[in-house]
Design an enzyme around this catalytic site. Structure first.
Site, PDB file in Angstrom:
ATOM      1  N   LYS A  13       0.834  -1.211   0.000  1.00  0.00           N
ATOM      2  CA  LYS A  13       0.000   0.000   0.000  1.00  0.00           C
ATOM      3  C   LYS A  13       0.869   1.262   0.000  1.00  0.00           C
ATOM      4  CE  LYS A  13      -2.312  -0.802   3.741  1.00  0.00           C
ATOM      5  NZ  LYS A  13      -2.388  -2.034   4.497  1.00  0.00           N
ATOM      6  N   ARG A  88     -11.337   0.293   7.892  1.00  0.00           N
ATOM      7  CA  ARG A  88     -10.919  -1.101   8.086  1.00  0.00           C
ATOM      8  C   ARG A  88     -12.008  -1.926   8.765  1.00  0.00           C
ATOM      9  NH1 ARG A  88      -4.979  -0.138   8.123  1.00  0.00           N
ATOM     10  NH2 ARG A  88      -3.830  -1.602   9.251  1.00  0.00           N
ATOM     11  N   ARG A 160       9.682  -2.547  12.678  1.00  0.00           N
ATOM     12  CA  ARG A 160       8.467  -2.201  13.411  1.00  0.00           C
ATOM     13  C   ARG A 160       8.134  -3.319  14.394  1.00  0.00           C
ATOM     14  NH1 ARG A 160       3.916  -0.324   9.153  1.00  0.00           N
ATOM     15  NH2 ARG A 160       2.672  -1.581  10.583  1.00  0.00           N
ATOM     16  N   ARG A 171      -2.547  -9.858  12.491  1.00  0.00           N
ATOM     17  CA  ARG A 171      -3.046  -8.754  11.665  1.00  0.00           C
ATOM     18  C   ARG A 171      -3.869  -9.283  10.491  1.00  0.00           C
ATOM     19  NH1 ARG A 171       2.546  -5.911  10.854  1.00  0.00           N
ATOM     20  NH2 ARG A 171       1.587  -4.153   9.819  1.00  0.00           N
TER      21      ARG A 171
END
Ligand code: AMP
Length: 216
Positions: A13, A88, A160, A171
């Site tokens: 993305k 989302r 991260r 996720r």
């Protein structure tokens, strides 16, 4: 142009958003980036978001919806928007429907980047990010010139906290559970363009550009 870009963690993305912004002068609004900026600045919002993010969970809707509403009402969004990572959940999508009517900027196209788990795991676990400027690298596919140091600003690269295979599974589960209904919602409106994003950046971009061209 009013664009949503969707896809699981590691689907590209960020990369496609950067390319879209070369062609369209619209603000890039990434809810993940907004939360990370708030965490870095130590704001109340950041403190609330952090525990969810580190666990790979979605930040609660009421926090996220309010943050996006504030941002979309800024004058630069009169040119349109590229929304990345939002909505989302169905609650967010329905609330966004009202907001986009209020600001007279309805969604025109939803770019949905589709990638299989193995490819995502490789992208996510190899991903490194500049602590300072946010530039993205990959240990094999797109390494920095000096290991661990950002080419752009010379700051250290970090991984991260949520970029592990374990967190990726969480996720993706969240994505499947919450975001699939959002895609179905936009699919019914005929706005979704599915793009196979396991291919090279250029190939993916060709399809994204064609989808945007169709809207113009
Ligand atoms: P991203 O950078 O898009 O992968 O987002 C990183 C994390 O930020 C997600 O795993 C969530 O914890 C949080 N987040 C980003 N966007 C949203 C959203 N629209 N709703 C809830 N949480 C979000």
């Amino acid at each position: 142009m009013n664009i949503l870009i969707m896809g699981p963690a590691g689907s590209g993305k960020g990369t496609m958003s950067a390319k879209i912004l070369e062609s369209f002068k619209i603000p890039h609004i990434s809810t993940g980036d907004m939360f990370r900026a708030n965490i870095k600045e130590g704001t109340e919002l950041g403190k609330k978001a952090q525990e969810y993010m580190n666990a790979g969970k979605l930040v609660p809707d009421e926090i996220t919806v309010a943050m996006v509403a504030d941002r979309l009402k800024q004058p630069d969004c009169q040119a349109g928007y590229l929304l990345d990572g939002y909505p989302r959940t169905l609650v967010q999508a329905k609330s966004f429907e009202n907001l986009s009517k209020e600001i007279a900027k309805p969604v025109e196209v939803v770019i949905n980047l589709v990638v299989e788990f193995e490819a995502l795991a490789d992208r996510i676990t190899g991903r490194r990010m500049c602590k300072n400027c946010g530039a993205i690298y990959h240990v094999r596919n797109h390494p920095s010139q000096v290991e661990g140091i950002c080419d752009v600003c010379g700051s250290p690269l970090i991984q991260r906290a949520d970029d592990t295979e374990e967190q990726l599974r969480v996720r993706l589960d969240e994505h499947e559970k919450n975001t699939k209904p959002v895609l179905d919602y936009y699919r019914e409106k005929g706005l979704v363009v599915d793009i196979n994003a396991t291919r090279s950046i250029d190939e993916v971009w060709n399809d994204v550009a064609a989808a945007l061209e169709n809207v113009k």
